[in-house]
Design a protein around this motif. Structure first.
Motif, PDB file in Angstrom:
ATOM      1  N   TYR A   1       0.923  -0.847   0.122  1.00 17.57           N
ATOM      2  CA  TYR A   1      -0.167   0.204   0.039  1.00 17.57           C
ATOM      3  C   TYR A   1       1.192   1.594  -0.212  1.00 17.57           C
ATOM      4  O   TYR A   1       1.548   1.391  -0.016  1.00 17.57           O
ATOM      5  CB  TYR A   1      -0.918   0.243   1.044  1.00 17.57           C
ATOM      6  N   LYS A   2       0.433   2.404  -0.324  1.00 19.21           N
ATOM      7  CA  LYS A   2       0.832   3.634   0.019  1.00 19.21           C
ATOM      8  C   LYS A   2       1.126   4.253   1.073  1.00 19.21           C
ATOM      9  O   LYS A   2       1.886   4.412   1.984  1.00 19.21           O
ATOM     10  CB  LYS A   2       0.509   4.467  -1.349  1.00 19.21           C
ATOM     11  N   LYS A   3      -0.360   3.379   1.596  1.00 17.80           N
ATOM     12  CA  LYS A   3      -0.351   4.710   3.332  1.00 17.80           C
ATOM     13  C   LYS A   3      -0.937   2.785   3.939  1.00 17.80           C
ATOM     14  O   LYS A   3      -1.904   2.631   3.066  1.00 17.80           O
ATOM     15  CB  LYS A   3      -1.562   5.568   3.193  1.00 17.80           C
TER      16      LYS A   3
ATOM     17  N   ARG B   1      -6.845  10.917  -3.630  1.00 16.21           N
ATOM     18  CA  ARG B   1      -5.771  10.238  -4.431  1.00 16.21           C
ATOM     19  C   ARG B   1      -6.055   8.674  -4.692  1.00 16.21           C
ATOM     20  O   ARG B   1      -6.038   7.311  -3.879  1.00 16.21           O
ATOM     21  CB  ARG B   1      -4.950  10.306  -3.563  1.00 16.21           C
TER      22      ARG B   1
ATOM     23  N   PHE C   1      -2.261   5.942  -9.092  1.00 14.45           N
ATOM     24  CA  PHE C   1      -2.501   6.809  -8.961  1.00 14.45           C
ATOM     25  C   PHE C   1      -3.571   8.328  -9.329  1.00 14.45           C
ATOM     26  O   PHE C   1      -2.188   8.858 -10.077  1.00 14.45           O
ATOM     27  CB  PHE C   1      -2.293   7.152  -7.161  1.00 14.45           C
TER      28      PHE C   1
ATOM     29  N   VAL D   1      -6.434   9.304   0.833  1.00 18.66           N
ATOM     30  CA  VAL D   1      -5.616   7.940   0.043  1.00 18.66           C
ATOM     31  C   VAL D   1      -6.833   6.767  -0.714  1.00 18.66           C
ATOM     32  O   VAL D   1      -6.988   6.274   0.610  1.00 18.66           O
ATOM     33  CB  VAL D   1      -4.338   7.087  -0.050  1.00 18.66           C
TER      34      VAL D   1
ATOM     35  N   GLU E   1      -7.125   2.894  -2.228  1.00 10.96           N
ATOM     36  CA  GLU E   1      -6.050   1.710  -3.047  1.00 10.96           C
ATOM     37  C   GLU E   1      -7.373   0.102  -2.553  1.00 10.96           C
ATOM     38  O   GLU E   1      -8.436   0.786  -1.597  1.00 10.96           O
ATOM     39  CB  GLU E   1      -5.027   1.628  -1.945  1.00 10.96           C
ATOM     40  N   PRO E   2      -6.961  -0.024  -3.616  1.00  8.71           N
ATOM     41  CA  PRO E   2      -7.851  -1.638  -3.803  1.00  8.71           C
ATOM     42  C   PRO E   2      -6.970  -2.307  -2.533  1.00  8.71           C
ATOM     43  O   PRO E   2      -6.255  -1.728  -1.725  1.00  8.71           O
ATOM     44  CB  PRO E   2      -7.731  -2.499  -4.691  1.00  8.71           C
TER      45      PRO E   2
END
Ligand code: HEM
Ligand code: SF4
Ligand code: FES
Lengths: 222, 246
Positions: free
Chosen positions: A90-92, B6, B19, B98, B100-101
Motif C-alpha cells: 500500500y501507499k499508505k 488520490r 494514482f 488515499v 487503494e484496492p
C-alpha cells in the motif's frame, strides 16, 4: 494433503514450540550469568564448568541448537512467504490498531541472529576453540576462568553498548513472541489469555533487565 | 466539505496502475463514502471520462461486497463498519484521502478498486459446508445446544467474507476469515461430523492460494466490520492440530 512441516499452521506450531523452548532457555542462561556478579568468580566458573561437562547438559545443548535452527529456519520461510503474499504494498499502510512490536518480528530477529553469532564467537567459541582463557583450580580440578573473560570483555565500552542494544531488541522480540506462541498453539481463553499476556510482559522485563544489568554493573562497578 | 482524493486507477489485471488525483467540492458531511464516490463518478461521466470502478451491493453493511483501503485502513477510519457505512463526517474538511484496492497476491485487481475475491469462495468450496440433505425445517431444540456455544457459532457466522482481514494483515493472511468459517461449524454438533476433514482441506486450500502465514499481529480483528475475534484463530489452530494428530 500437506503435513505439519509444510502447512502454514503447522510451520507456526513448530516455530512457537521452539520459541517457547528458547524462552525457557533464557531463564536458565540468565540465572547462571547472574552468578558472575558475585564477589568471587568461583560460583560462576564452577557453574560454567558444570554446564560444559555434564552429559545431560551436553545433550541439552544439541537440543538447544536444534531449537534455534528450527525457530530460525521456519521464521525465515514464514517471513519470506508473507512478503510474497503482498507483492504490491500500500501507499499508505499500517494504520490499523495492532501491537507495535508484532510488526517487527523479522527485523528484531535479524538483529538477534547477528548478535547471536557475535556472542557465540565472543564467549562460546573463544572458550572452547580459540583459547587464551586462563585456568584456575578449585579443589584441584582445572576450570576455565570464564568470569575473568566476561569481566574483561565488559570493560570495553563498545561491547557493553552492543550488548545493551541487542538485548533491548531481544526484549521487543519476546514481548510479542511470548504471548503469540500461546495463541499459535491454540491456547486462548477469556480468563487465562490476559494472565498469559501479563506474565509475558513481566517475563520480558525481568529477562531483558536481568541480562542488561550484567554488562552495565560490570562496566561501572567491577 | 471539500476533499482531495488520490485514487488507484488500473485498466485490468495485467496493466500497470497509477494514482490519480481528483478534487471534489461541496460534499455533504452526511453523505456516505460511496455516495461521495458516486458524486465524483457523475462528474467524471459528465466530462466523458471513465468513472472509477468500485465494488458495492447492499450498501447496508451486510453483503461484504464493498471494500476500500482508505488512508491506510480497510473500510476507513471507523471501527466495526464496512466502507458503505462510512460517512464523510469522519473526515476533516480539506483532507486528502488515499483510496487503494485490497492488496494481496490471491486478490488480483479486476479494474481500479475492484479486486477478485474468488479465492475466499474457493476456501469455502474446499470444506466450508455440511454435506447432508437438510430436508425440512427441524423441530426447535431437537438437538440441544448450549447458549454459550450457540452464541460463539453465531458470532463466527456473522463474517460477511469482505476480505478486510486479508487487506489489513501485513502478511495478507486469511486466517480470521477461515477461522470464522471453521468456528461456525466447529461449535455445533452438526458441524462436528466432518470437522477434521473440513479444517485440513480449508487450510490446505488457503495455503495453496498464496495467503500469508498468521503472526498474530491482530490487525484483522481491529479492522473486521463484524468484530470477529482472534479467539476463533486459536480455535482453528486447535482444530487443525487435533485433526492432524488423530
Ligand atoms: C532466544 C532467542 C529467541 C526467542 C526466545 C524467541 C522466541 C519467539 C517466540 C516465542 C515467537 C512467537 C512464535 C509464534 O507465535 O509462533 C517468535 C517469533 C519469531 N521469531 Fe523468535 N525467538 C528467538 C530468536 C529468534 C531468532 C534468532 C530468529 C531468527 C530468524 C527468530 C525469528 C522469529 C520470527 C521471524 C518470528 C515471527 C513469527 C511470528 O511473529 O509469529 N527468533 N520468537
Ligand atoms: S472475518 Fe471480518 S474482515 Fe474477515 S472477511 Fe469476515 S467479516 Fe470481513
Ligand atoms: S455494500 Fe454490502 S456491505 Fe457494503
Amino acid at each position: 494433503m500437506s503435513n505439519i512441516f509444510s502447512s502454514s499452521v503447522g510451520k507456526k506450531f513448530l516455530m512457537s514450540f521452539a520459541g517457547l523452548f528458547l524462552v525457557v532457555f533464557l531463564v536458565v542462561h540468565l540465572s547462571i550469568n547472574l552468578l558472575v556478579l558475585k564477589e568471587s568468580p568461583e560460583a560462576f566458573n564452577k557453574a560454567a564448568h558444570f554446564m560444559s561437562t555434564n552429559p545431560v547438559i551436553r545433550i541439552m545443548e544439541i537440543v538447544l541448537f536444534g531449537g534455534f535452527l528450527i525457530h530460525m529456519i521456519y521464521g525465515v520461510i514464514v517471513s519470506i512467504q508473507n512478503m510474497i503474499a503482498r507483492p504490491i504494498n500500500y501507499k499508505k499502510t499500517n494504520n490499523s490498531q495492532t501491537s507495535y512490536f508484532s510488526k517487527y518480528m523479522f527485523h528484531t530477529a535479524v538483529v538477534i541472529t547477528i548478535f547471536l553469532v557475535l556472542h557465540l564467537l565472543d564467549f562460546y567459541i573463544r572458550a572452547k576453540y580459540i583459547g587464551g582463557v586462563e585456568d584456575v583450580y578449585y579443589e584441584g580440578i582445572k576450570h576455565h576462568d570464564l568470569a575473568a573473560l566476561v569481566i574483561a570483555r565488559f570493560h570495553i565500552q563498545w561491547v557493553v553498548i552492543v550488548y545493551v542494544i541487542a538485548l533491548l531488541i531481544l526484549g521487543f522480540h519476546l514481548h510479542h513472541g511470548f504471548q503469540s506462541a500461546f495463541q499459535t498453539l491454540g491456547l486462548n481463553h477469556p480468563v487465562y489469555t490476559p494472565v498469559i499476556k501479563a506474565a509475558g510482559l513481566i517475563y520480558t522485563i525481568l529477562i531483558t533487565l536481568g541480562f542488561i544489568c550484567i554488562p552495565i554493573l560490570i562496566y561501572f562497578f567491577k | 466539505m471539500d476533499f482531495t482524493l488520490r485514487i488507484w486507477r488500473q485498466e485490468n489485471e495485467q496493466s500497470k496502475g497509477r494514482f490519480e488525483i481528483y478534487k471534489i467540492t461541496n460534499v455533504s458531511a452526511d453523505s456516505s463514502f460511496l455516495e461521495m464516490l458516486d458524486l465524483l463518478n457523475q462528474q467524471l461521466v459528465d466530462k466523458f471520462e471513465m468513472p472509477i470502478c468500485f465494488d458495492h451491493d447492499c450498501r447496508e453493511g451486510i453483503c461484504g461486497a464493498c471494500g476500500l483501503y482508505i488512508n491506510g485502513r480497510p473500510h476507513g477510519p471507523d471501527d466495526a463498519i464496512t466502507t458503505c457505512q462510512l460517512h464523510m463526517r469522519k473526515f476533516k474538511d480539506g483532507d486528502t484521502i488515499v483510496i487503494e484496492p485490497w492488496r494481496a497476491r490471491p486478490f488480483p485487481i479486476i479494474k481500479d478498486l475492484v479486486v477478485d475475491r474468488t479465492a475466499l469462495d474457493k476456501i469455502i468450496e474446499a470444506g466450508g459446508y455440511i454435506s447432508v440433505n437438510t430436508g425440512g425445517v427441524p423441530d426447535a431444540n431437537e438437538i440441544p445446544i448450549s447458549k454459550k456455544n450457540a452464541d460463539i457459532a453465531m458470532d463466527a457466522a456473522s463474517c460477511i467474507g469482505c476480505g478486510a482481514c486479508v487487506a489489513a494483515c501485513k502478511n495478507a493472511s486469511a486466517m480470521l476469515f477461515v477461522s470464522a468459517k471453521i468456528s461456525q461449524f466447529a461449535m455445533l454438533p452438526q458441524g462436528r461430523i466432518e470437522a477434521k476433514e473440513r479444517v485440513k482441506r480449508m487450510i490446505d486450500k488457503m495455503d495453496e492460494l498464496g495467503f500469508g502465514n498468521c503472526t498474530n499481529t491482530g490487525a484483522c480483528e481491529a479492522e473486521c466490520p463484524k468484530e470477529i475475534s482472534l479467539t476463533h484463530i486459536a480455535r482453528l489452530n486447535r482444530e487443525y492440530f487435533a485433526a492432524k494428530i488423530s
